[in-house]
Each structure stands twice: as C-alpha cells, then as structure tokens.
Design a protein around this motif. Structure first.
Motif, mmCIF file in Angstrom:
data_model
loop_
_atom_site.group_PDB
_atom_site.id
_atom_site.type_symbol
_atom_site.label_atom_id
_atom_site.label_comp_id
_atom_site.label_asym_id
_atom_site.label_seq_id
_atom_site.Cartn_x
_atom_site.Cartn_y
_atom_site.Cartn_z
ATOM 1 N N UNK A 115 0.553 -1.172 0.325
ATOM 2 C CA UNK A 115 -0.280 -0.159 -0.094
ATOM 3 C C UNK A 115 1.139 1.510 0.208
ATOM 4 N N UNK A 116 1.635 0.753 0.590
ATOM 5 C CA UNK A 116 2.504 2.434 1.091
ATOM 6 C C UNK A 116 3.017 2.371 -0.575
ATOM 7 N N UNK A 117 3.918 1.529 -0.953
ATOM 8 C CA UNK A 117 4.491 1.915 -2.434
ATOM 9 C C UNK A 117 3.338 2.487 -3.262
ATOM 10 N N UNK A 118 1.739 2.174 -3.681
ATOM 11 C CA UNK A 118 0.925 2.718 -4.212
ATOM 12 C C UNK A 118 1.320 4.274 -4.130
ATOM 13 N N UNK A 119 2.209 4.853 -2.668
ATOM 14 C CA UNK A 119 1.563 6.543 -3.090
ATOM 15 C C UNK A 119 2.560 6.872 -3.055
ATOM 16 N N UNK A 120 4.115 6.677 -3.465
ATOM 17 C CA UNK A 120 4.996 6.994 -3.021
ATOM 18 C C UNK A 120 6.496 6.704 -3.903
ATOM 19 N N UNK A 121 7.713 7.200 -4.639
ATOM 20 C CA UNK A 121 7.891 6.359 -6.101
ATOM 21 C C UNK A 121 9.632 6.170 -5.089
ATOM 22 N N UNK A 122 10.052 6.429 -4.131
ATOM 23 C CA UNK A 122 10.432 5.833 -3.514
ATOM 24 C C UNK A 122 10.506 4.256 -3.245
ATOM 25 N N UNK A 123 9.326 4.234 -2.289
ATOM 26 C CA UNK A 123 9.393 3.268 -1.216
ATOM 27 C C UNK A 123 8.813 2.162 -2.495
ATOM 28 N N UNK A 124 8.607 2.606 -3.822
ATOM 29 C CA UNK A 124 8.708 1.436 -4.824
ATOM 30 C C UNK A 124 9.190 0.765 -5.629
ATOM 31 N N UNK A 125 10.187 2.096 -5.694
ATOM 32 C CA UNK A 125 11.782 1.647 -5.878
ATOM 33 C C UNK A 125 11.979 0.954 -4.997
ATOM 34 N N UNK A 126 12.329 0.714 -3.891
ATOM 35 C CA UNK A 126 12.211 -0.360 -2.893
ATOM 36 C C UNK A 126 11.902 -1.383 -2.706
ATOM 37 N N UNK A 127 10.407 -1.282 -3.203
ATOM 38 C CA UNK A 127 9.338 -2.535 -3.237
ATOM 39 C C UNK A 127 9.945 -3.407 -4.297
ATOM 40 N N UNK A 128 10.259 -2.671 -5.253
ATOM 41 C CA UNK A 128 11.001 -3.269 -6.909
ATOM 42 C C UNK A 128 12.412 -4.245 -6.539
ATOM 43 N N UNK A 129 12.883 -3.215 -5.581
ATOM 44 C CA UNK A 129 14.512 -4.217 -5.507
ATOM 45 C C UNK A 129 14.172 -4.857 -4.651
ATOM 46 N N UNK A 130 13.681 -4.829 -3.515
ATOM 47 C CA UNK A 130 13.150 -6.394 -2.252
ATOM 48 C C UNK A 130 13.010 -7.667 -2.929
ATOM 49 N N UNK A 131 11.780 -7.720 -4.518
ATOM 50 C CA UNK A 131 10.954 -8.417 -5.195
ATOM 51 C C UNK A 131 12.457 -8.850 -5.722
#
Length: 208
Positions: A115-131
């Motif tokens: 949910x956090x990644x859907x609203x923040x580009x930095x968090x989305x990038x971190x989620x992509x890196x994690x996966x």
C-alpha cells in the motif's frame, strides 16, 4: 515468487545501528497493527524508545521510513529449497510465499508495504528492489531445470519465478480467494506446465 524476509533480526553495530534497528522493528509493529495509513513517526519513536527528533531527522516521512525498512528486509534471506525437480522447487517457493502472506504478522506487514508503494515513488523503488532480490535468489532453480532438460533452452528464469507468486498476491490483494497450500500448489503446477510448454522462452533479450 521470491522468498520473503523474516523481519526482526538484530545485527551488531554502534549506537546508530542500534537506533536504526529499534526504529525499523517499531515501524514493523506499527505497520502490522495499523497499516500504512496509521503509520506515524512520533508513534514509531515512542515504540522504539528514541527521541522524535531523531526519527524525523533521519527518515523525514513515513514513506521514507518504509523505504528504509524495505531496504533492510532486502538484505535478509534464507536458503532456497532444492528438491531436484522444477515442480518441487516451485511448490516450495509457492508454499513459502503462501505461509508468509497468511502469517499473522507478515501478511499485514506486506499488505501495508505494498500500500505504501502505491503512493510514493521512493517506496515503490525499494519494493521493486526487494522483490528483484527475491526473484534472483530463486531463479537458479529454473536454470537447473533447463540443464536437466525439464524446460526449453532460453526459458526466462525470472518470469517463471514471478509467475508462481502472482496468483497468490492476487488472492491476497484483489480477489480475497482462499490462500492455502492447495492454491500455492496449483500456482506452482500451472507455472511448471507453462514453462515446460515453452511459454516463458524469451526472444534473446535479457530478463527484466
């Protein structure tokens, strides 16, 4: 899909490392209990037993804190399972994802992180890196299947691993369907069958 990190490991280090560890574990607790919408830096500071100014100065926003939490989780891993067959390996992967997503703590945590990644580009990038890291950890099981002749040459190992967990995340986030071992096994079986049929053979490009 990639193996999920087991949050909560304590690493050695100085005071800065200990403060970061305490704050990240407190952030996990808050996300699990309240979701991303309820994440408040002052509350995290209280839970961690550190000053609010320390948390605000270092992380700035709730999204910044979540991004750092994902970076921390990306560094944590456990050995992947090797069964000697593609289907066995994919079932092990799927069941690991299923157990993670239905865990009383990790399920709500991952839902909040997404949910956090859907609203923040930095968090989305971190989620992509994690996966991306989790996919890379499990990709060798597909390359081994290619070597054994189970699937065709040129099979995109990353796409196969992603395909295993995609329906499990769909059940968690979209459909609300049963997320049990039977669902995990079905996802693995469908992916293995598609891989054997050549559905994931790439056209000479590198895996994304």
């Amino acid at each position: 899909m990639p193996e999920e990190a087991e949050p909560g490991r304590v690493r050695p280090g100085g005071r800065t490392a200990r403060v970061r560890e305490a704050v990240l574990r407190a952030a996990e607790d808050a996300l699990t209990e309240l979701g991303f919408s309820g994440l408040d830096l002052a509350d995290v500071a209280r839970r961690a037993g550190v000053g609010k100014t320390t948390v605000y100065r270092r992380w700035g926003t709730a999204a910044g804190l979540v991004a750092d939490l994902l970076s921390d989780m990306a560094e944590q891993s456990a050995p992947r399972t090797e069964t000697g067959s593609l289907l066995g390996d994919l079932k092990a992967n799927a069941r690991l994802v299923q157990r993670t997503l239905t865990d009383a703590r990790q399920g709500p945590l991952f839902t909040a992180l997404i949910a956090a990644a859907t609203s923040d580009a930095r968090t989305a990038a971190a989620l992509h890196h994690f996966y991306d890291i989790r996919v890379r950890e499990w990709a060798p099981c597909v390359r081994q299947a290619v070597d054994r002749g189970e699937v065709p040459e040129g099979t995109d190992a990353h796409e196969v691993v992603r395909a295993v967990s995609a329906p499990l995340y769909y059940r968690l986030l979209i459909s609300g369907g049963r997320l049990d071992e039977a669902a995990a096994d079905h996802a693995a079986e469908a992916t293995a069958a598609a891989a054997r049929a050549g559905a994931y053979v790439r056209d000479g490009t590198e895996p994304a």
